[in-house]
Scaffold this motif. Sequence first.
Motif, mmCIF file in Angstrom:
data_model
loop_
_atom_site.group_PDB
_atom_site.id
_atom_site.type_symbol
_atom_site.label_atom_id
_atom_site.label_comp_id
_atom_site.label_asym_id
_atom_site.label_seq_id
_atom_site.Cartn_x
_atom_site.Cartn_y
_atom_site.Cartn_z
ATOM 1 N N THR A 505 16.438 115.237 37.354
ATOM 2 C CA THR A 505 16.036 116.419 36.596
ATOM 3 C C THR A 505 14.746 117.051 37.106
ATOM 4 O O THR A 505 14.334 118.089 36.586
ATOM 5 N N ASP A 506 14.097 116.448 38.106
ATOM 6 C CA ASP A 506 12.699 116.773 38.379
ATOM 7 C C ASP A 506 12.369 117.392 39.739
ATOM 8 O O ASP A 506 11.353 118.069 39.852
ATOM 9 N N ARG A 507 13.140 117.125 40.749
ATOM 10 C CA ARG A 507 12.661 117.442 42.094
ATOM 11 C C ARG A 507 13.289 118.713 42.664
ATOM 12 O O ARG A 507 14.293 119.194 42.183
ATOM 13 N N HIS A 508 12.670 119.189 43.736
ATOM 14 C CA HIS A 508 13.129 120.383 44.433
ATOM 15 C C HIS A 508 13.561 120.010 45.847
ATOM 16 O O HIS A 508 13.038 119.066 46.439
ATOM 17 N N GLY A 509 14.504 120.768 46.393
ATOM 18 C CA GLY A 509 14.938 120.447 47.739
ATOM 19 C C GLY A 509 16.238 121.133 48.104
ATOM 20 O O GLY A 509 16.491 122.276 47.726
ATOM 21 N N TYR A 510 17.096 120.388 48.797
ATOM 22 C CA TYR A 510 18.325 120.965 49.345
ATOM 23 C C TYR A 510 19.322 119.857 49.610
ATOM 24 O O TYR A 510 19.006 118.661 49.480
ATOM 25 N N GLY A 511 20.526 120.240 49.964
ATOM 26 C CA GLY A 511 21.564 119.269 50.268
ATOM 27 C C GLY A 511 22.125 119.481 51.661
ATOM 28 O O GLY A 511 22.047 120.577 52.225
ATOM 29 N N ILE A 512 22.697 118.424 52.203
ATOM 30 C CA ILE A 512 23.463 118.483 53.443
ATOM 31 C C ILE A 512 24.862 117.972 53.121
ATOM 32 O O ILE A 512 25.031 116.810 52.736
ATOM 33 N N LEU A 513 25.841 118.844 53.235
ATOM 34 C CA LEU A 513 27.229 118.479 52.968
ATOM 35 C C LEU A 513 27.907 118.183 54.300
ATOM 36 O O LEU A 513 27.970 119.039 55.182
ATOM 37 N N ASP A 523 24.251 114.634 51.019
ATOM 38 C CA ASP A 523 22.944 113.985 51.139
ATOM 39 C C ASP A 523 21.924 114.875 50.443
ATOM 40 O O ASP A 523 21.821 116.070 50.755
ATOM 41 N N TYR A 524 21.168 114.310 49.523
ATOM 42 C CA TYR A 524 20.186 115.067 48.750
ATOM 43 C C TYR A 524 18.786 114.822 49.322
ATOM 44 O O TYR A 524 18.350 113.671 49.438
ATOM 45 N N TYR A 525 18.096 115.902 49.670
ATOM 46 C CA TYR A 525 16.739 115.836 50.212
ATOM 47 C C TYR A 525 15.762 116.492 49.250
ATOM 48 O O TYR A 525 16.101 117.495 48.591
ATOM 49 N N VAL A 526 14.559 115.943 49.158
ATOM 50 C CA VAL A 526 13.557 116.465 48.231
ATOM 51 C C VAL A 526 12.270 116.792 48.975
ATOM 52 O O VAL A 526 11.961 116.221 50.022
ATOM 53 N N LEU A 527 11.501 117.732 48.396
ATOM 54 C CA LEU A 527 10.233 118.165 48.971
ATOM 55 C C LEU A 527 9.070 117.392 48.366
ATOM 56 O O LEU A 527 9.128 116.966 47.202
ATOM 57 N N SER A 528 8.000 117.256 49.138
ATOM 58 C CA SER A 528 6.809 116.569 48.636
ATOM 59 C C SER A 528 6.074 117.399 47.597
ATOM 60 O O SER A 528 5.564 116.873 46.609
ATOM 61 N N ASP A 529 6.029 118.735 47.772
ATOM 62 C CA ASP A 529 5.297 119.600 46.842
ATOM 63 C C ASP A 529 5.708 121.041 47.125
ATOM 64 O O ASP A 529 5.375 121.599 48.182
ATOM 65 N N LYS A 530 6.403 121.651 46.183
ATOM 66 C CA LYS A 530 6.909 123.005 46.411
ATOM 67 C C LYS A 530 5.795 124.035 46.533
ATOM 68 O O LYS A 530 6.021 125.136 47.055
ATOM 69 N N ASP A 534 3.347 123.578 53.806
ATOM 70 C CA ASP A 534 3.670 122.544 54.784
ATOM 71 C C ASP A 534 4.315 121.313 54.141
ATOM 72 O O ASP A 534 4.215 120.204 54.669
ATOM 73 N N ALA A 535 4.963 121.487 53.006
ATOM 74 C CA ALA A 535 5.582 120.363 52.292
ATOM 75 C C ALA A 535 6.532 119.594 53.202
ATOM 76 O O ALA A 535 7.276 120.180 53.991
ATOM 77 N N THR A 536 6.492 118.284 53.091
ATOM 78 C CA THR A 536 7.406 117.444 53.852
ATOM 79 C C THR A 536 8.713 117.271 53.087
ATOM 80 O O THR A 536 8.806 117.576 51.898
ATOM 81 N N SER A 537 9.710 116.761 53.785
ATOM 82 C CA SER A 537 11.030 116.551 53.209
ATOM 83 C C SER A 537 11.440 115.108 53.421
ATOM 84 O O SER A 537 11.153 114.522 54.476
ATOM 85 N N SER A 538 12.126 114.536 52.433
ATOM 86 C CA SER A 538 12.607 113.159 52.581
ATOM 87 C C SER A 538 13.969 113.020 51.918
ATOM 88 O O SER A 538 14.272 113.709 50.936
ATOM 89 N N TRP A 539 14.777 112.141 52.479
ATOM 90 C CA TRP A 539 16.089 111.861 51.903
ATOM 91 C C TRP A 539 15.921 111.093 50.598
ATOM 92 O O TRP A 539 15.129 110.150 50.513
ATOM 93 N N GLU A 540 16.654 111.511 49.553
ATOM 94 C CA GLU A 540 16.559 110.845 48.261
ATOM 95 C C GLU A 540 17.774 109.973 47.974
ATOM 96 O O GLU A 540 17.646 108.772 47.726
ATOM 97 N N ARG A 541 18.977 110.554 47.989
ATOM 98 C CA ARG A 541 20.200 109.807 47.696
ATOM 99 C C ARG A 541 21.379 110.471 48.372
ATOM 100 O O ARG A 541 21.300 111.619 48.805
#
Length: 559
Positions: A505-513, A523-530, A534-541
């Motif tokens: 319910t909390d994070r921002h980011g994008y998906g890779i289908l 694959d769900y990716y999230v940002l460090s700080d919207k 220069d926010a970084t991105s990391s794989w979540e689930r």
Amino acid sequence: MTSRYRSTQASEGVNSPSPRRRTVVKAAAATAVAAAVAAPLATALPARAASDAPAFLHGIASGDPLPDGILLWTRVTPSADATPGSGIGADTDVSWVVATDRALTNVVSRGSTTATAASDHTVKADIRGLAPATDYWFRFSAGGTDSAVARTRTAPAADAAVSGLRFGVVSCANWEAGYFASYRHLAARSDLDAWLHLGDYIYEYGTGEYGTRDTVVRPHAPTHEIITLADYRIRHGRYKTDTDLQALHAKAPVIAIWDDHEFANDSWSGGAENHTEGTEGAWTARQAAAKQAYFEWMPVRPAIASTTYRRLRFGKLADLSLLDLRSFRSQQVSTGSGSVDDPNRTITGRAQLDWLKAGLKASDTTWRLVGNSVMISPFAIGSLSADLLKPLAKLLGLPQDGLGLNTDQWDGYTDDRRELLAHLRSNAIGNTVFLTGDIHMAWANDVPVDAGTYPLSASAATEFVVTSVTSDNLDDILKVSPGVVSTVAAPLIQLANRHVHWVDTDRHGYGILDITAARAQMDYYVLSDKTKADATSSWERSYRTRSGTQKVERTYDPV
């Protein structure tokens, strides 16, 4: 880019007011900033040289890939005063060139057109005669000025045996709430066949009126709520100055649909929650202005009835049905109202629903993807067991699929949903995957035929919902650290909705289908700080659905 397809055929060709009510999951009470933020119209454009030569200040883009073609887009600024929405500026000849190499030496298509104030100096070139499953590079030129060079890619041939497809997936980008780092991280990849934008590419609100955690990171242009054609053009122009968005448009073709904020919040066929008839003019005029600006500024082919519902095919592996869930829908009803079950109410309109059903039934591809702007999976609350809830709901005139929280979604139009899911089941249509935005959260869902008895009842399809690029979700609304709300809310949501495998319910980011014949995986990716450019991105689930199962399962590695 090295081709990820099995078969390629060679061919060449030459083409000739203040915010009102908000729904609970769509960023509930927008907070006004403490001080008004002024933004002159000139800030809608980046700085440019004193020369009055034509310039490509809004980037170049491509979209709607076909096996033999691609749609190219740009906006030329013929003079410094010819800003988006100004309605002024000289007619300008714009040419394009398409080649098989980045240096543009092996040219396969070239042509020209005229950019005029009537189309806000935007131009499109629908290039045909190209080879399927092939990378191309293109450039626009005007008055001695060249644009940057961009990459695009055609779809595989309709009968091609395709080993894999990979799409970026995004939605809900509020300019004022943060930076578009999600676009930057997608643009940095070299493996995307295309990217899907599932709606809310722009937002209509005035500065500080919606979802910024009390801080306007960067102000809109214009600063007021957009209503007129000029307003919508200026807002689209503002978005297209974002360097991360420009980079993504220059890297891969986009496949886009609209949702409500391309018009106004919670819009429907005859109006919107965020529109006051009379005070803000006629809804028909505002809707027409929004549609005109959208088709001017987006590399999207106007489809059936000048809407965004259309279908694309990617060889024998997948077809993609893209929906328009705003132009034909009935007005939303209040939460808890039994009117959500009224068979005379619709989210799709009769013609679009029949088109969707026919296309799903006739499909001969392995996967049937549906670009869907609002969540189709039921989202209900309550502690009553199904055997008590259903009779009580019927007795009291409440929704029979449970007490839905957001009637702007398919939960508010349950007859359409039941008809569509029954169609999938009765015709044994498998491997249907809904790809969804809007709700500003990430979800992985089965789509149950009967939510009240699930998992004992069948699942008719699966659904992957991507979170927002920047638009506020629950942690933003409550102003707490990311993860705090999800830790509490996710188990409660899943307890009341057993078809929900996961929700953040909390994070921002994008998906890779990523799609193969064996499975479709998100694959769900999230940002460090919207709020950080220069926010970084990391794989979540990651979650996938295996072919033939109509169910979602977790997988522990991204593709």
